[in-house]
Design an enzyme around this catalytic site. Structure first.
Site, PDB file in Angstrom:
ATOM      1  N   GLY A 112       0.809  -1.212   0.000  1.00 43.81           N
ATOM      2  CA  GLY A 112       0.000   0.000   0.000  1.00 43.81           C
ATOM      3  C   GLY A 112       0.849   1.271   0.000  1.00 43.81           C
ATOM      4  N   ASN A 160      -8.233   3.618   8.369  1.00 40.19           N
ATOM      5  CA  ASN A 160      -7.596   2.537   9.119  1.00 40.19           C
ATOM      6  C   ASN A 160      -7.741   2.679  10.633  1.00 40.19           C
ATOM      7  OD1 ASN A 160      -5.827   4.672   7.944  1.00 40.19           O
ATOM      8  ND2 ASN A 160      -4.412   3.941   9.505  1.00 40.19           N
ATOM      9  N   GLN A 187      -7.726  -0.507   3.358  1.00 34.90           N
ATOM     10  CA  GLN A 187      -8.569  -1.044   4.431  1.00 34.90           C
ATOM     11  C   GLN A 187      -9.876  -1.617   3.896  1.00 34.90           C
ATOM     12  OE1 GLN A 187      -8.355  -1.506   7.807  1.00 34.90           O
ATOM     13  NE2 GLN A 187      -6.205  -0.923   7.670  1.00 34.90           N
ATOM     14  N   SER A 193      -3.372  -3.563  -0.746  1.00 34.25           N
ATOM     15  CA  SER A 193      -2.270  -4.257  -0.077  1.00 34.25           C
ATOM     16  C   SER A 193      -2.789  -5.596   0.431  1.00 34.25           C
ATOM     17  CB  SER A 193      -1.761  -3.413   1.089  1.00 34.25           C
ATOM     18  OG  SER A 193      -0.741  -4.105   1.764  1.00 34.25           O
ATOM     19  N   HIS A 237      -1.755  -7.867   2.608  1.00 37.59           N
ATOM     20  CA  HIS A 237      -1.703  -8.340   4.002  1.00 37.59           C
ATOM     21  C   HIS A 237      -2.840  -7.813   4.865  1.00 37.59           C
ATOM     22  CE1 HIS A 237       0.039  -4.924   6.439  1.00 37.59           C
ATOM     23  NE2 HIS A 237       0.437  -4.506   5.251  1.00 37.59           N
ATOM     24  N   THR A 251      12.350  -7.573 -10.488  1.00 39.39           N
ATOM     25  CA  THR A 251      11.913  -8.940 -10.775  1.00 39.39           C
ATOM     26  C   THR A 251      10.551  -9.207 -10.136  1.00 39.39           C
ATOM     27  OG1 THR A 251      14.184  -9.657 -10.909  1.00 39.39           O
ATOM     28  CG2 THR A 251      12.544 -11.385 -10.528  1.00 39.39           C
ATOM     29  N   CYS A 273       1.847   3.146  13.149  1.00 38.42           N
ATOM     30  CA  CYS A 273       2.956   4.104  13.176  1.00 38.42           C
ATOM     31  C   CYS A 273       2.754   5.089  14.315  1.00 38.42           C
ATOM     32  CB  CYS A 273       3.047   4.864  11.856  1.00 38.42           C
ATOM     33  SG  CYS A 273       2.242   4.031  10.498  1.00 38.42           S
TER      34      CYS A 273
HETATM   35  C1  LIG Z   1      -1.832  -0.529   5.975  1.00 33.73           C
HETATM   36  C2  LIG Z   1      -2.271   0.658   5.200  1.00 33.73           C
HETATM   37  C3  LIG Z   1      -1.432   1.228   4.214  1.00 33.73           C
HETATM   38  C4  LIG Z   1      -0.024   0.754   3.975  1.00 33.73           C
HETATM   39  O1  LIG Z   1       0.020  -0.500   3.370  1.00 33.73           O
HETATM   40  P1  LIG Z   1       1.370  -1.380   3.436  1.00 33.73           P
HETATM   41  O2  LIG Z   1       1.124  -2.483   2.500  1.00 33.73           O
HETATM   42  O3  LIG Z   1       1.489  -1.826   4.854  1.00 33.73           O
HETATM   43  O4  LIG Z   1       2.490  -0.490   3.017  1.00 33.73           O
HETATM   44  C5  LIG Z   1      -1.930   2.283   3.482  1.00 33.73           C
HETATM   45  N1  LIG Z   1      -3.170   2.767   3.689  1.00 33.73           N
HETATM   46  C6  LIG Z   1      -3.995   2.258   4.616  1.00 33.73           C
HETATM   47  C7  LIG Z   1      -5.365   2.823   4.773  1.00 33.73           C
HETATM   48  C8  LIG Z   1      -3.580   1.186   5.408  1.00 33.73           C
HETATM   49  O5  LIG Z   1      -4.399   0.685   6.331  1.00 33.73           O
END
Ligand SMILES: *Cc1c(COP(=O)(O)O)cnc(C)c1O
Length: 386
Positions: free
Chosen positions: A72, A153, A181, A201, A203, A239, A326
């Site tokens: 993300g 988030n 999110q 993203s 994860h 890559t 963070c």
């Molecule tokens: C977690 C998050 C990100 C960052 O994503 P990563 O893959 O961890 O760098 C960006 N925006 C929001 C709203 C998020 O919750």
């Protein structure tokens, strides 16, 4: 205490077994470089492109509009910096965003400001919503991009993205949304929702860490951020990580299955926790009770320090957050809560519980018990559960 409850699914999620299984062949026997011409490479390439097609279908996009990234953060940086760098040549040196964005948007915007780009940070209302009218009033002849997140988030508030996108399009301005999110629980149809650029993203929806995606409408490709080889059709060098792309496609496919039923089950647990936590005296709900992600709950407790609360919850076996991961490392209260107008002292005592598909009814009642006890202990009061 030996039990452990994970209630920080907005920070990251545990990978699904099916996702890991789908990935393993591409980490082991099918390890080829997707750009290589021999069979091992071609197998990797076809898995990569199959993943891209699958994700494109789920988002209502075309495969050529999708670019795999490292997550993300990279997608957001690319959308903002790449779009401005491309359009600055046409004199467009202004962007519009909101005060409640993720730091990967806010800090990318700040980096652009240091280059002389002008940035409008829109305020939000008391529950964290950005109004499409406010977006419209902020647009200027030199506006290159509007970037407003799909869902927040920290508090889970869902923005009216389709309406904001329509306003942008009426004025010929590109619209980016950080859907990191939202992707696990809310439907995404990029065309119908008037979205020109979108960040994902894996994860955050039971996929692997370190892989994301930037959707860019065909005529809205940003300038490159990473220069190097010709991967991703020359737009994003490096890559290709086939296993991660396969994992993200699988994770998104699973997220789209039975969405309504799964969301209903998670929201029921969240509502149970919410009811329990709001019974604690001098507590308040942060965010929009009506337009909110199903698993997210943000509550403030007067007279409680958020850091001490998290520390004690951890000792009691509960993993939660004070807001963004963070912000938890720093002592300043959340920029999101301050933007809602939450008083400084209450913003300091906030707790984010984010539930996901692995949480149970037992978790919900245990969370209420543990948080109630801990808040009482920190306030030096007797607890109803002890
Ligand atoms: C977690 C998050 C990100 C960052 O994503 P990563 O893959 O961890 O760098 C960006 N925006 C929001 C709203 C998020 O919750």
């Amino acid at each position: 205490m030996s039990s452990f409850i994970y209630a920080d699914n907005a920070a990251t999620t545990r990978i699904s077994d099916e996702v890991l299984e789908a990935m393993l062949p591409y980490l082991q026997e099918q390890y080829g470089n997707a750009s290589a011409l021999y069979r091992l490479g071609r197998t990797a390439h076809s898995a990569l492109e199959q993943s891209r097609r699958q994700i494109a279908e789920l988002l209502g996009a075309s495969p050529m509009e999708l670019f795999f990234t490292s997550g993300g953060t990279e997608s957001n940086n690319w959308a903002l910096k790449g779009t401005v760098h491309r359009l600055a040549r046409q004199g467009k040196r202004h962007i519009v965003t909101s005060a409640v964005e993720h730091h990967s948007v806010l800090h990318a915007a700040a980096a652009l400001e240091r280059e002389g780009v002008s940035v409008t940070y829109l305020p939000v209302d008391a529950v964290g919503r950005v109004s499409p009218q406010a977006v419209e009033s902020a647009l200027r002849p030199d506006t290159a991009l509007v970037s407003i997140m799909y869902a927040n988030n920290e508090i889970g508030t869902i923005q009216p993205v389709a309406e904001i996108g329509a306003v942008c399009h009426a004025h010929g301005v590109l619209f980016h949304t950080d859907a990191v999110q939202a992707a696990g629980t809310l439907p995404i149809r990029v065309k119908e929702q008037n979205i020109d650029l979108l960040s994902l993203s894996a994860h955050k929806f039971y996929g692997p860490k370190g892989v994301g995606l930037l959707y860019c409408r065909r005529d809205a490709y940003p300038a490159t951020l990473l220069d190097g080889g010709a991967q991703e059709r020359g737009h994003r060098a490096g890559t290709e990580n086939v296993a991660l792309a396969v994992g993200m496609a699988k994770a998104l496919e699973l997220a789209c299955q039975d969405r309504a039923a799964k969301n209903g089950a998670i929201a029921a647990l969240r509502d149970e926790v919410q009811e329990g936590l709001l019974r604690i005296h001098d507590s308040r709900l942060n965010g929009d009770p009506d337009h909110r992600l199903p698993g997210t709950l943000n509550v403030s407790f007067a007279g409680v320090d958020g850091q001490s609360l998290l520390f004690r919850l951890d000792l009691a076996g509960l993993a939660a957050s004070s807001g963004s991961a963070c912000a938890s490392g720093s002592l300043s209260p959340s920029h999101v809560l301050l933007a809602l107008g939450v008083p400084y002292e209450l913003a300091h005592g906030s707790l984010r519980i984010s539930l996901g598909k692995y949480n149970t009814k037992e978790d919900a009642s245990a969370i209420v018990r543990i948080v109630t006890d801990t808040v009482a202990e920190l306030r030096g009061e007797p607890s109803p559960y002890r």
